[in-house]
Every structure is written in C-alpha cells, then in structure tokens.
Design an enzyme around this catalytic site. Structure first.
Site, mmCIF file in Angstrom:
data_model
loop_
_atom_site.group_PDB
_atom_site.id
_atom_site.type_symbol
_atom_site.label_atom_id
_atom_site.label_comp_id
_atom_site.label_asym_id
_atom_site.label_seq_id
_atom_site.Cartn_x
_atom_site.Cartn_y
_atom_site.Cartn_z
ATOM 1 N N GLY A 71 -23.290 18.286 -61.473
ATOM 2 C CA GLY A 71 -22.134 17.418 -61.664
ATOM 3 C C GLY A 71 -20.953 17.866 -60.806
ATOM 4 O O GLY A 71 -20.213 17.043 -60.262
ATOM 5 N N THR A 72 -20.767 19.156 -60.700
ATOM 6 C CA THR A 72 -19.650 19.693 -59.913
ATOM 7 C C THR A 72 -19.743 19.235 -58.461
ATOM 8 O O THR A 72 -18.749 18.823 -57.850
ATOM 9 C CB THR A 72 -19.663 21.245 -59.981
ATOM 10 O OG1 THR A 72 -19.531 21.624 -61.350
ATOM 11 C CG2 THR A 72 -18.537 21.845 -59.170
ATOM 12 N N ASN A 151 -15.107 16.442 -72.414
ATOM 13 C CA ASN A 151 -16.128 17.406 -72.817
ATOM 14 C C ASN A 151 -15.685 18.320 -73.955
ATOM 15 O O ASN A 151 -16.503 19.051 -74.502
ATOM 16 C CB ASN A 151 -16.559 18.260 -71.616
ATOM 17 C CG ASN A 151 -15.395 18.800 -70.833
ATOM 18 O OD1 ASN A 151 -14.544 18.045 -70.365
ATOM 19 N ND2 ASN A 151 -15.340 20.100 -70.681
ATOM 20 N N SER A 201 -24.824 14.753 -64.443
ATOM 21 C CA SER A 201 -25.503 16.035 -64.301
ATOM 22 C C SER A 201 -26.756 16.053 -65.172
ATOM 23 O O SER A 201 -26.734 15.564 -66.309
ATOM 24 C CB SER A 201 -24.536 17.137 -64.760
ATOM 25 O OG SER A 201 -25.203 18.369 -64.806
ATOM 26 N N GLY A 202 -27.832 16.645 -64.646
ATOM 27 C CA GLY A 202 -29.098 16.644 -65.372
ATOM 28 C C GLY A 202 -29.128 17.520 -66.606
ATOM 29 O O GLY A 202 -29.705 17.157 -67.633
ATOM 30 N N HIS A 203 -28.470 18.700 -66.525
ATOM 31 C CA HIS A 203 -28.684 19.662 -67.624
ATOM 32 C C HIS A 203 -27.970 19.279 -68.910
ATOM 33 O O HIS A 203 -28.140 19.949 -69.935
ATOM 34 C CB HIS A 203 -28.349 21.094 -67.176
ATOM 35 C CG HIS A 203 -26.898 21.419 -67.035
ATOM 36 N ND1 HIS A 203 -26.213 22.108 -67.985
ATOM 37 C CD2 HIS A 203 -26.013 21.168 -66.046
ATOM 38 C CE1 HIS A 203 -24.953 22.280 -67.588
ATOM 39 N NE2 HIS A 203 -24.813 21.711 -66.408
ATOM 40 N N THR A 239 -33.815 19.219 -47.877
ATOM 41 C CA THR A 239 -35.095 18.785 -48.438
ATOM 42 C C THR A 239 -34.931 18.518 -49.933
ATOM 43 O O THR A 239 -34.337 19.319 -50.652
ATOM 44 C CB THR A 239 -36.166 19.868 -48.189
ATOM 45 O OG1 THR A 239 -36.264 20.043 -46.774
ATOM 46 C CG2 THR A 239 -37.514 19.458 -48.744
ATOM 47 N N CYS A 324 -16.886 26.646 -69.178
ATOM 48 C CA CYS A 324 -16.306 27.158 -67.940
ATOM 49 C C CYS A 324 -15.004 27.915 -68.175
ATOM 50 O O CYS A 324 -14.461 28.502 -67.258
ATOM 51 C CB CYS A 324 -16.067 26.020 -66.959
ATOM 52 S SG CYS A 324 -17.565 25.118 -66.662
HETATM 53 N N1 PLP Z 1 -17.728 17.336 -65.712
HETATM 54 C C1 PLP Z 1 -17.799 17.496 -67.036
HETATM 55 C C2 PLP Z 1 -17.050 16.555 -67.924
HETATM 56 C C3 PLP Z 1 -18.566 18.519 -67.597
HETATM 57 O O1 PLP Z 1 -18.620 18.680 -68.932
HETATM 58 C C4 PLP Z 1 -19.258 19.385 -66.715
HETATM 59 C C5 PLP Z 1 -20.030 20.520 -67.263
HETATM 60 O O2 PLP Z 1 -19.758 21.027 -68.330
HETATM 61 C C6 PLP Z 1 -19.171 19.169 -65.333
HETATM 62 C C7 PLP Z 1 -18.395 18.140 -64.864
HETATM 63 C C8 PLP Z 1 -19.901 20.042 -64.363
HETATM 64 O O3 PLP Z 1 -21.282 19.750 -64.377
HETATM 65 P P1 PLP Z 1 -22.326 20.826 -63.800
HETATM 66 O O4 PLP Z 1 -22.415 21.921 -64.815
HETATM 67 O O5 PLP Z 1 -23.598 20.075 -63.642
HETATM 68 O O6 PLP Z 1 -21.784 21.287 -62.500
#
Ligand code: PLP
Length: 379
Positions: A71-72, A151, A201-203, A239, A324
């Site tokens: 996602g980042t 989040n 984001s997948g995870h 790739t 984070c």
């Molecule tokens: N954006 C939001 C709202 C999130 O909650 C997160 C991860 O906690 C991210 C972005 C970042 O995603 P990733 O961990 O896949 O980089």
C-alpha cells in the site's frame, strides 16, 4: 503462552489457506511471464487471470489495475506522480491530518520540494466534511489525497461526495484515495468512488505481505513509476511477483465468496464493545467505527503502550494505534483533539469476520486484569 488472542487485523491479517495454496502452485510454476515459450506463457496467463480477479473486486477494468509491492508504494506512486500532472497549474495539495504515514510522510517530503499542503483536521469523532474540503480547494490545487477508512478509528470518510465536489470545482484536480483499510470492507466496489487513483494492500485482506495494487482510472496518464523491462503496461517495470499476485487474487476470491463477512465482523465488534464496557466501567469509546472491522476505545489514566505490552505478554494482541507508530502517540487521536488522559489510554481493536465470542471474552478479562494490576494517573 496459550492460544493467541488476536484483535489487530488492521495491522495485518493471517494469510488465508487459499492464498498459501495458490502461492505454492505459483512458486512451483516458476516461468517468467515475459518469456516467449509455452511454459512461461502459463505464468503470464495466471497473472492475467489474477489481475482480472482483483479488478473485479475493484469494479474496474483489468487495464486500470497495476500490481505494486504494498500500500505504501501505491500511495507514493499515486501522490508523487500525480502532482507532476498538474505541475503547470500549481503546487498545492489537500489531504487530511489523519492519513496513514504512507501519505503524510510523502506529503511532507513534497513540502520540502516546494509544494504547499493543507491538512484538514478531523472533529472529535474523527470526521472531515465535504464543506471543509471545498473550503480548502484553490485554483492552484493539483491533488487531493483522502483515505476511505481511517486505520485507527474505523471512520469512513465521505470520499465519493468529496470527489464530486472537487471535480465540480476543477476536473483537472487529481483525486487519490488510500483505501488500504477499505478494500473488501465496504459494500461498494472501490472504482465506484469516482477517484482517479486508489491504493490497496494485500496483507490487510488475507494475502501475504509484499503485494499491493494501484487503480489508475482510464485516461489518467501517470508517468512510469519504475522504468525497465516494461511490465505492468510499461508503468511499473520489474518481473511480476507471480506468487504474491497469486496469493492476493486467491485471498480476494475467497473474500468475494463470503458475502456475510462484513455483517459478521460488525457483529463481533459490537459484542466485544459491550463485553468491554461491562468488564471495565471506566472504558470510554472513542469511535465505534463505521467500517465493520475497526473501533477505538480508551482507558483514561492508563498508558496504552503499557497496557498493550502487558496484554501482549499474555498472548493478547491489540494496538495503541497504527502499527507504524512504534511507541509514538497516535497522530490520528491527537488530530481529533482528545483530552490528554484519553489520548494516553487510547487502544485500537480490529476484527476479522471469524473472530469469536470466546476470544472477545478472553480480551475483556485480560484487559480487566491488566487494568487492575496497573497504576493509573487518575484517582
Ligand atoms: N494506508 C493505510 C490506511 C494503512 O492502514 C496502511 C497499513 O497499515 C498503509 C497505507 C500501508 O500499507 P502497507 O503496509 O501495505 O505498506
């Protein structure tokens, strides 16, 4: 340590069995999707089908969906390349003060490069309004970045209405939405928001870490993010991460096959909040969360970092905010202007549709024990 009691699904989710199986298959089928022989064509075919699956969940065309590493990365690509498109018109960005660090730190970096950023402040309940956004838009605004689901509070922001307001002011302003916590957690497919760019984001949805996606609406012409061999339609070379992509698509498929998941997550959240209030009369709810899987509570007078650690030692996993933060106070709760004792004691709980009442009961009793064994700063 007994069974793990996990209420931190907004930090990350366990990888689904379906995703593991699909990944193992893709790992054995090791061909490079760009190679020209039949064996590799099978890998290319798989990536094509997987892209179609994720695009279906987005409600978009597969040609509008680009795989990234997380996602980042998707947020960085959208914002950094997005502002370039408006370079001749201006250098003003609007976002909210409660975005994830992936957006906020990117905006801060752009400030160092001469961009001006307006940060919309949420109210005490964690909401921002269309009116706040329209008041902040200027003729030199080039990009708006607004998350779909916060989040830490689970609040859903009025993204679709904000897109309409921004486009009515000037259709050239790009609208980016960080929907990392909204993907598969809201009933509407994300493409229906109308945003130009949407990051996921997948995870967070039962896929492995190391895979994300960026939706780029047809007609939005971002410059390539990674240059090289021309994968991802020339916009993000490298790739393809075939196993990660396979795991992502399998997790998405499994979620789509479970239409009751949103109601189940909301129901277990409601049950948990009721149990917590019963067990801890001093507990206050910061946000019940509009999204089914996240809420925020506080134990005024306690230090959430300590509570989280004490529970963690007992195998109960919750969070004092975004994973984070790593010990720093939550910028989201601070932006909501919560009283200091509320801020200090803030806890995020996040749920899976498969979270159980037994787990919720175990959380309530562990939290009660922890609160009983810790000193409070309030009498
Ligand atoms: N954006 C939001 C709202 C999130 O909650 C997160 C991860 O906690 C991210 C972005 C970042 O995603 P990733 O961990 O896949 O980089």
């Amino acid at each position: 340590m007994d069974k793990l009691i996990y209420f931190d699904y907004a930090a990350t989710t366990p990888v689904r069995r379906e995703a593991v199986d699909a990944m193992v298959d893709a790992l054995w089928q090791f061909g490079n999707p760009s190679s020209r022989y039949e064996y590799a064509r099978q890998a290319a075919c798989r990536v094509k089908e997987d892209r179609e699956t994720v695009a279906k969940a987005f409600g978009c065309s597969p040609a509008e969906l680009y795989f990234t590493s997380c996602g980042t990365e998707s947020d960085n690509w959208a914002i950094r390349r997005g502002v370039e498109l408006g370079r001749r018109r201006g250098r003003h960005i609007v976002t909210t003060a409660m975005e994830h660090a992936a957006v906020l730190e990117t905006c801060k970096d752009l400030e160092l490069q001469g961009y001006e950023v307006t940060y919309l402040r949420p109210d005490k309940a964690g909401h921002v309004t269309v009116e706040q956004l329209t008041a902040a838009i200027r003729p030199d605004t080039v990009l708006v970045s607004m998350m779909l689901v916060n989040n830490e509070t689970g609040v859903i922001l009025p993204v679709a209405d904000c897109v309409k307001a921004v486009k009515a002011f000037n259709p050239a302003i790009l609208f980016h939405c960080d929907a990392v916590q909204g993907f598969l957690k809201t009933p509407e497919p994300l493409a229906h928001l109308g945003a130009d760019l949407v990051a996921v984001s997948g995870h967070k949805v039962g896929a492995p870490k190391g895979i994300g996606a960026l939706y780029i609406k047809k007609g939005v012409r971002l410059r390539p993010w990674l240059t090289g061999g021309g994968q991802e339609d020339g916009l993000r070379s490298g790739t393809e991460a075939t196993a990660q992509i396979a795991g992502f698509a399998a997790a998405v498929r499994a979620s789509l096959a479970d239409p009751g998941r949103l109601e189940r997550a909301a129901a277990i959240k409601e049950y948990t909040l009721a149990r917590l209030k019963e067990a801890l009369p001093k507990l206050e709810v910061i946000s019940t969360g509009d999204a089914p899987h996240i809420c925020a509570v506080t134990l005024p007078g306690y230090k959430s970092e300590v509570v989280v650690r004490v529970l963690g030692d007992r195998g109960v996993c919750i969070s004092s905010g975004s994973a984070c933060h790593k010990g720093r106070p939550s910028h989201v709760f601070a932006a909501m202007n919560l009283p200091k004792p509320w801020l200090d004691g803030a806890l995020r709980l996040s749920f899976s549709p498969d979270s159980t009442r037994e787990e919720a009961d175990a959380l309530a009793s562990a939290l009660k024990d922890a609160a009983g064994s810790l000193f409070t700063t309030l009498s």
